[in-house]
Design an enzyme around this catalytic site. Structure first.
Site, PDB file in Angstrom:
ATOM      1  CD1 TRP A 289      39.568  46.127  41.324  1.00 16.05           C
ATOM      2  CD2 TRP A 289      40.229  45.635  43.401  1.00 16.05           C
ATOM      3  NE1 TRP A 289      38.730  45.142  41.807  1.00 16.05           N
ATOM      4  CE2 TRP A 289      39.114  44.826  43.084  1.00 16.05           C
ATOM      5  CE3 TRP A 289      40.815  45.498  44.652  1.00 16.05           C
ATOM      6  CZ2 TRP A 289      38.577  43.898  43.970  1.00 16.05           C
ATOM      7  CZ3 TRP A 289      40.276  44.572  45.541  1.00 16.05           C
ATOM      8  CH2 TRP A 289      39.180  43.782  45.203  1.00 16.05           C
TER       9      TRP A 289
ATOM     10  CD  GLU B 247      38.624  51.867  42.213  1.00 15.81           C
ATOM     11  OE1 GLU B 247      38.441  50.858  41.500  1.00 15.81           O
ATOM     12  OE2 GLU B 247      38.159  51.962  43.357  1.00 15.81           O
TER      13      GLU B 247
ATOM     14  CG  ASN C  77      33.074  50.210  39.956  1.00 12.42           C
ATOM     15  OD1 ASN C  77      33.275  49.121  39.451  1.00 12.42           O
ATOM     16  ND2 ASN C  77      33.439  50.504  41.194  1.00 12.42           N
TER      17      ASN C  77
ATOM     18  CD1 TRP D  78      25.937  27.624  42.519  1.00 12.75           C
ATOM     19  CD2 TRP D  78      25.410  29.700  43.138  1.00 12.75           C
ATOM     20  NE1 TRP D  78      27.103  28.329  42.661  1.00 12.75           N
ATOM     21  CE2 TRP D  78      26.814  29.608  43.040  1.00 12.75           C
ATOM     22  CE3 TRP D  78      24.844  30.919  43.525  1.00 12.75           C
ATOM     23  CZ2 TRP D  78      27.665  30.680  43.305  1.00 12.75           C
ATOM     24  CZ3 TRP D  78      25.689  31.999  43.788  1.00 12.75           C
ATOM     25  CH2 TRP D  78      27.073  31.871  43.681  1.00 12.75           C
TER      26      TRP D  78
ATOM     27  CD1 TRP E 264      31.590  39.490  36.993  1.00 15.56           C
ATOM     28  CD2 TRP E 264      29.881  38.875  38.282  1.00 15.56           C
ATOM     29  NE1 TRP E 264      30.464  40.085  36.490  1.00 15.56           N
ATOM     30  CE2 TRP E 264      29.394  39.717  37.264  1.00 15.56           C
ATOM     31  CE3 TRP E 264      28.980  38.374  39.213  1.00 15.56           C
ATOM     32  CZ2 TRP E 264      28.041  40.068  37.155  1.00 15.56           C
ATOM     33  CZ3 TRP E 264      27.644  38.705  39.110  1.00 15.56           C
ATOM     34  CH2 TRP E 264      27.185  39.542  38.086  1.00 15.56           C
TER      35      TRP E 264
ATOM     36  CD1 TRP F 111      30.716  32.352  41.407  1.00 16.32           C
ATOM     37  CD2 TRP F 111      31.863  33.345  39.771  1.00 16.32           C
ATOM     38  NE1 TRP F 111      31.819  31.573  41.143  1.00 16.32           N
ATOM     39  CE2 TRP F 111      32.543  32.161  40.148  1.00 16.32           C
ATOM     40  CE3 TRP F 111      32.406  34.134  38.755  1.00 16.32           C
ATOM     41  CZ2 TRP F 111      33.741  31.763  39.552  1.00 16.32           C
ATOM     42  CZ3 TRP F 111      33.607  33.730  38.154  1.00 16.32           C
ATOM     43  CH2 TRP F 111      34.257  32.551  38.554  1.00 16.32           C
TER      44      TRP F 111
END
Length: 485
Positions: A282, A279, A347, A310, A388, A365
């Site tokens: 990340w 993590e 999370n 969309w 996102w 998004w």
């Protein structure tokens, strides 16, 4: 020796602070400065929830500096102008700071450095917010990484610097302190105080971050691999706001894990510790991408996704329902309400809520990223952008387009007894576990006993899962046919 200004931003700590340590080694007075420059941050100036944390973090830093006989100088306005004012007031001949990586911050760094150098002031930038410099990491082809696993595998072959100890003080101070705003004059803390529910599990500031890291490293890291996915449990580190504001450095986090490894004779010392370090990786990957693809906070990394079809949302009703936690899907609603009440969301539930927005509702998004930016105390531009775009399938190492989280399945798997939902969606608190994640499936008499009125005190689902999934897959297939790959 003339004074040195230490320009503080997302490095609100006194230990493992290379810029501060270098200023103290230089000799002469050290003047810590924080400038609130919303215009300099551009569109992504600090959001409302994050400003609340920032207020408390600056208060903690100011108190820690006073314990060392120093002070925190606060200013507001154009950063270069304010730093030059303080340089003139103190006679400083150097300004040191920690490097940042957001596009607006990099432009600001360049402008500040140019203005100071033109005035004959020494400047120096230091690492301190990441483990590795994003500009220096490249794949075998010499280009930026776009997939996490090879990025992190390569990064882990590089040495991680040990935390740098900063003298405890007292530190040399100027003969006369420059003018400073009071913290309240920055108007960071909301009035009325809608943030009073934010800080139960947290103590903003360096001391609070260090204490939380110590507790996590010794008490919860071993179980992190499984515990991090259970929103009703305290199984995550909750280090994200401390890392974002630099109250704790990633090198200190790495050292805490390494210390546990020395005790066990293994590094990482447990499977949970290894997952936790991934993590941290990340987070490094997010900044790597932001540096090399600075357009991504507003536009997809995969350009073809700019043409994604969309869905229409007349009057913004579906977006409003998602924001308010009124979608009719309990695990999604619980997460969105937790976010509103606490400035943070678990999370696993962030992934579920994000997937629901972009794949069930098929809303952009960017709408989700903007909402999270304003409501998360740990809002971080690099992480917000990567996560996102991962959820939407339009970024680096993105979730496969066909991965559409089923909210009911996710709720039953990761909140099997419904404790998380009952906490944040009290209308459903009396429903049994078998139906708490899908109240529309409960018999009418069971709903009545639980006091649940679908379409009344709790909404019916605003979309049907199977229908929404099929429409999303069709949209993705169409995009692939048109060259999205």
């Amino acid at each position: 020796m003339a004074p040195t200004l230490v320009w503080l931003r997302q490095d609100l700590r006194l230990q493992d602070h290379p810029a501060l340590a270098s200023a103290l080694r230089r000799g002469g007075a050290v003047v810590p400065v924080y400038v609130l420059d919303d215009a300099g941050e551009g569109r992504w100036a600090c959001g409302a929830a994050a400003r609340s944390w920032l207020h408390r973090s600056l208060a903690a830093l100011e108190a820690a500096l006073r314990e060392r006989g120093s002070r925190l100088i606060l200013a507001r306005g154009d950063t270069a102008t304010e730093l030059m004012r303080i340089v003139r007031a103190t006679g400083a001949q150097a300004v040191y700071w920690s490097r940042r990586y957001e596009p607006a911050a990099r432009r600001q760094d360049a402008a500040v450095a140019a203005a100071l150098k033109a005035a004959g002031v020494e400047t120096a930038e230091f690492a301190g917010t990441l483990l590795f410099d994003p500009d220096e990491l490249r794949n075998k082809q010499g280009t930026p990484f776009q997939v996490f696993t090879p990025f992190w595998r390569h990064a882990q072959t590089l040495p991680v610097p040990t935390p740098e100890k900063v003298p405890a003080g007292p530190w040399p101070v100027p003969s006369r302190w420059p003018a400073s705003l009071a913290l309240a004059e920055l108007h960071l803390s909301p009035r009325p105080a809608w943030d009073r529910g934010f800080y139960g599990p947290w103590e903003p500031g360096e001391a609070g971050g260090a204490a939380r890291l110590k507790r996590f490293a010794r008490g919860a890291m071993e179980d992190y691999a499984e515990g991090r996915d259970l929103p009703a449990e305290d199984g995550t580190s909750r280090m994200s706001p401390h890392l974002h504001y630099g109250e704790v450095s990633p090198r200190q986090v790495w050292a805490a894990v390494a210390a546990q490894g020395r005790e066990s004779g293994v590094f990482p010392p447990s499977r949970g510790a290894g997952v936790f370090l991934n993590e941290i990786g990340w987070r490094e990957f997010a900044h790597h991408l932001l540096v090399h693809f600075p357009h991504t906070p507003e536009a997809p990394l995969r350009e073809a996704f700019a043409r994604f079809p969309w869905a229409a949302d007349p009057g913004g009703k579906k977006l409003a329902a998602w924001r308010a936690g009124r979608t009719g899907y309990p695990i999604v609603d619980a997460g969105m309400r937790q976010l509103w009440a606490t400035g943070w969301m678990h999370n696993r539930v962030r992934m579920i809520a994000a997937s629901f927005l972009v794949k069930h509702l098929r809303l952009p998004w960017t709408e989700g990223a903007t909402w999270f930016w304003d409501t998360l105390v740990d809002a971080d531009l690099a992480a917000n952008t990567l996560n996102w775009q991962w959820s939407a399938g339009c970024g680096a190492d993105a979730a496969p387009y066909f991965r559409i989280f089923a909210p009911v399945t996710q709720g039953r798997r990761f909140d099997p007894e419904g404790a998380y939902v009952r906490c944040w969606v009290p209308e459903l608190a009396r429903l049994p576990a078998a139906h708490v994640h899908a109240p529309w499936e409960a018999p009418a008499e069971e709903l009545a006993r639980a006091g649940v009125a679908l379409g009344g005190n709790y909404p019916r689902p605003i979309v049907d899962h199977a229908t929404a999934r099929a429409e999303a897959l069709a949209a993705f297939h169409k995009l692939r046919e048109n060259g999205a790959g």
